[in-house]
Design a protein around this motif. Structure first.
Motif, mmCIF file in Angstrom:
data_model
loop_
_atom_site.group_PDB
_atom_site.id
_atom_site.type_symbol
_atom_site.label_atom_id
_atom_site.label_comp_id
_atom_site.label_asym_id
_atom_site.label_seq_id
_atom_site.Cartn_x
_atom_site.Cartn_y
_atom_site.Cartn_z
ATOM 1 N N HIS A 10 0.821 -1.251 -0.011
ATOM 2 C CA HIS A 10 0.110 0.079 0.089
ATOM 3 C C HIS A 10 0.921 1.234 -0.078
ATOM 4 O O HIS A 10 0.879 2.237 -0.847
ATOM 5 C CB HIS A 10 -1.172 -0.140 1.225
ATOM 6 C CG HIS A 10 -1.597 1.192 1.366
ATOM 7 N ND1 HIS A 10 -2.639 1.602 0.518
ATOM 8 C CD2 HIS A 10 -1.285 2.224 2.135
ATOM 9 C CE1 HIS A 10 -3.026 2.879 0.869
ATOM 10 N NE2 HIS A 10 -2.347 3.193 2.046
ATOM 11 N N ALA A 14 0.906 4.095 -2.882
ATOM 12 C CA ALA A 14 0.744 5.550 -2.633
ATOM 13 C C ALA A 14 1.994 6.455 -3.254
ATOM 14 O O ALA A 14 1.315 7.388 -3.718
ATOM 15 C CB ALA A 14 0.405 5.564 -1.141
ATOM 16 N N ARG A 18 1.446 9.306 -5.799
ATOM 17 C CA ARG A 18 1.731 10.653 -5.477
ATOM 18 C C ARG A 18 2.731 11.428 -6.680
ATOM 19 O O ARG A 18 2.726 12.274 -7.117
ATOM 20 C CB ARG A 18 2.441 10.805 -4.158
ATOM 21 C CG ARG A 18 1.291 10.994 -3.041
ATOM 22 C CD ARG A 18 2.053 11.258 -1.751
ATOM 23 N NE ARG A 18 1.324 10.533 -0.706
ATOM 24 C CZ ARG A 18 1.718 9.442 -0.219
ATOM 25 N NH1 ARG A 18 2.952 8.970 -0.303
ATOM 26 N NH2 ARG A 18 1.300 8.713 0.653
#
Length: 61
Positions: A10, A14, A18
């Motif tokens: 995760h 992420a 980004r």
């Protein structure tokens, strides 16, 4: 899947998202002048069409 492994995946995903969002934001900023020029151009076209289609007043001779 082990919870720690899932959490690591995760965090990696992420970070990728980004980075992708930042790259898109930077690309969008460089395209901004073209977008502004297009908006000004279309505004001028709209004004020209309104002037061309304005009802003409009756001319008295």
């Amino acid at each position: 899947m082990h919870p720690d492994t899932h959490l690591q995946l995760h965090h990696l995903r992420a970070a990728d998202l980004r980075a992708e969002a930042e790259a898109y934001r930077l690309t969008a900023e460089t395209r901004n002048p073209r977008r502004l020029r297009a908006r000004v151009g279309w505004t001028l076209v709209e004004v020209g069409l309104r002037l061309a289609s304005a009802p003409r007043a009756a001319v008295a001779f």
